[in-house]
Design a protein around this motif. Structure first.
Motif, mmCIF file in Angstrom:
data_model
loop_
_atom_site.group_PDB
_atom_site.id
_atom_site.type_symbol
_atom_site.label_atom_id
_atom_site.label_comp_id
_atom_site.label_asym_id
_atom_site.label_seq_id
_atom_site.Cartn_x
_atom_site.Cartn_y
_atom_site.Cartn_z
ATOM 1 N N GLU A 209 0.742 -1.201 0.070
ATOM 2 C CA GLU A 209 0.102 -0.254 -0.125
ATOM 3 C C GLU A 209 0.866 1.368 -0.016
ATOM 4 N N LEU A 210 0.478 2.175 -0.703
ATOM 5 C CA LEU A 210 1.130 3.621 -0.897
ATOM 6 C C LEU A 210 0.117 4.546 -0.885
ATOM 7 N N ALA A 211 0.024 5.427 0.112
ATOM 8 C CA ALA A 211 -1.122 6.386 0.345
ATOM 9 C C ALA A 211 -0.781 7.671 0.798
ATOM 10 N N THR A 212 -1.278 8.733 0.493
ATOM 11 C CA THR A 212 -0.936 9.976 0.904
ATOM 12 C C THR A 212 -2.285 10.550 1.685
ATOM 13 N N ASP A 213 -2.103 11.487 2.869
ATOM 14 C CA ASP A 213 -3.511 12.074 3.327
ATOM 15 C C ASP A 213 -2.824 13.382 3.822
ATOM 16 N N ASP A 214 -3.536 14.044 4.620
ATOM 17 C CA ASP A 214 -3.174 15.236 5.028
ATOM 18 C C ASP A 214 -2.094 15.196 6.080
ATOM 19 N N ALA A 215 -1.716 14.113 6.649
ATOM 20 C CA ALA A 215 -0.753 14.164 7.831
ATOM 21 C C ALA A 215 0.474 13.471 6.929
ATOM 22 N N GLY A 216 0.504 13.285 5.750
ATOM 23 C CA GLY A 216 1.761 12.702 5.194
ATOM 24 C C GLY A 216 1.456 11.507 4.197
ATOM 25 N N GLY A 217 2.572 10.543 4.268
ATOM 26 C CA GLY A 217 2.429 9.363 3.337
ATOM 27 C C GLY A 217 2.444 8.292 4.210
ATOM 28 N N THR A 218 2.202 7.126 3.527
ATOM 29 C CA THR A 218 2.078 6.028 4.255
ATOM 30 C C THR A 218 2.797 4.747 3.278
ATOM 31 N N LEU A 219 3.560 3.931 3.676
ATOM 32 C CA LEU A 219 4.043 2.933 2.816
ATOM 33 C C LEU A 219 3.840 1.628 3.637
ATOM 34 N N ALA A 220 3.215 0.555 3.371
ATOM 35 C CA ALA A 220 3.142 -0.370 3.976
ATOM 36 C C ALA A 220 3.268 -1.837 3.196
ATOM 37 N N VAL A 221 4.184 -2.939 3.624
ATOM 38 C CA VAL A 221 4.091 -4.301 2.915
ATOM 39 C C VAL A 221 3.756 -5.403 4.096
ATOM 40 N N ARG A 222 2.917 -6.130 3.705
ATOM 41 C CA ARG A 222 2.207 -6.929 4.617
ATOM 42 C C ARG A 222 2.225 -8.511 4.050
ATOM 43 N N ASN A 223 2.585 -9.363 5.255
ATOM 44 C CA ASN A 223 2.393 -10.695 4.664
ATOM 45 C C ASN A 223 1.363 -11.518 5.370
ATOM 46 N N TRP A 224 1.337 -12.777 4.997
ATOM 47 C CA TRP A 224 0.089 -13.549 5.261
ATOM 48 C C TRP A 224 0.493 -13.925 6.932
ATOM 49 N N GLN A 225 1.216 -13.788 7.415
ATOM 50 C CA GLN A 225 1.328 -14.429 8.702
ATOM 51 C C GLN A 225 1.180 -13.031 9.758
ATOM 52 N N GLY A 226 0.578 -11.959 9.259
ATOM 53 C CA GLY A 226 0.290 -10.666 9.895
ATOM 54 C C GLY A 226 1.211 -9.901 10.395
ATOM 55 N N PHE A 227 2.524 -9.822 9.635
ATOM 56 C CA PHE A 227 3.607 -8.879 10.003
ATOM 57 C C PHE A 227 3.632 -8.161 8.874
ATOM 58 N N ALA A 228 3.936 -6.671 9.208
ATOM 59 C CA ALA A 228 3.786 -5.474 8.343
ATOM 60 C C ALA A 228 5.091 -4.773 8.641
ATOM 61 N N VAL A 229 5.814 -4.029 7.560
ATOM 62 C CA VAL A 229 6.585 -3.067 7.726
ATOM 63 C C VAL A 229 5.967 -1.790 7.296
ATOM 64 N N GLU A 230 5.921 -0.773 8.119
ATOM 65 C CA GLU A 230 5.468 0.528 7.615
ATOM 66 C C GLU A 230 6.087 1.721 7.853
ATOM 67 N N GLY A 231 5.836 2.620 6.994
ATOM 68 C CA GLY A 231 6.422 4.075 7.125
ATOM 69 C C GLY A 231 5.362 4.816 7.082
#
Length: 133
Positions: free
Chosen positions: A37-59
């Protein structure tokens, strides 16, 4: 804009609103959130990569986070999160427990002194600050 495979499952979604834009890449499993996921909003941006075991790396606006999540019906619950951030005073490390509450906070104060704070559910805390009892 959304691409859909021959099986009817969404692959890539592109979106925009007055608050920002969104790109999501899904796989063939049903999920509330896309795998990438790559997204922007009023507070900035988000980059997330998720796997099926429930782990995510997010900025995102909090910093760089490693999280474990579980999807429950139409909600996603964060079980635990480790956040690496930065402020005007220096680096920051936050450890969140399984209920999303901060359990440990490591940071520098206004003088540059390192502080470690351990927090218990309900608000009790203990602080370690060099030079103080």
């Amino acid at each position: 804009v959304q691409t859909v495979g021959t099986d009817g499952v969404s692959g890539v979604t592109l979106g925009a609103s007055s608050g920002g834009g969104f790109v999501g890449v899904r796989d063939d499993k049903p999920s509330l959130f896309p795998r990438v996921e790559l997204a922007t909003d009023d507070a900035g941006g988000t980059l997330a990569v998720r796997n099926w075991q429930g782990f995510a790396v997010e900025g995102d606006r909090d910093g760089l986070a490693i999280a474990h999540t579980q999807e429950q019906g139409s909600l996603t619950r964060v079980d635990a999160r480790l956040v690496l951030g930065i402020s005007a005073r220096g680096g920051l490390i936050r450890v969140l427990n399984g209920t999303g509450e901060e359990a440990v906070n490591i940071r520098a104060d206004e003088t540059g002194t390192g502080i470690v704070t351990a927090l218990a559910p309900g608000g009790k805390s203990s602080m370690l600050r060099p030079g103080s009892p």
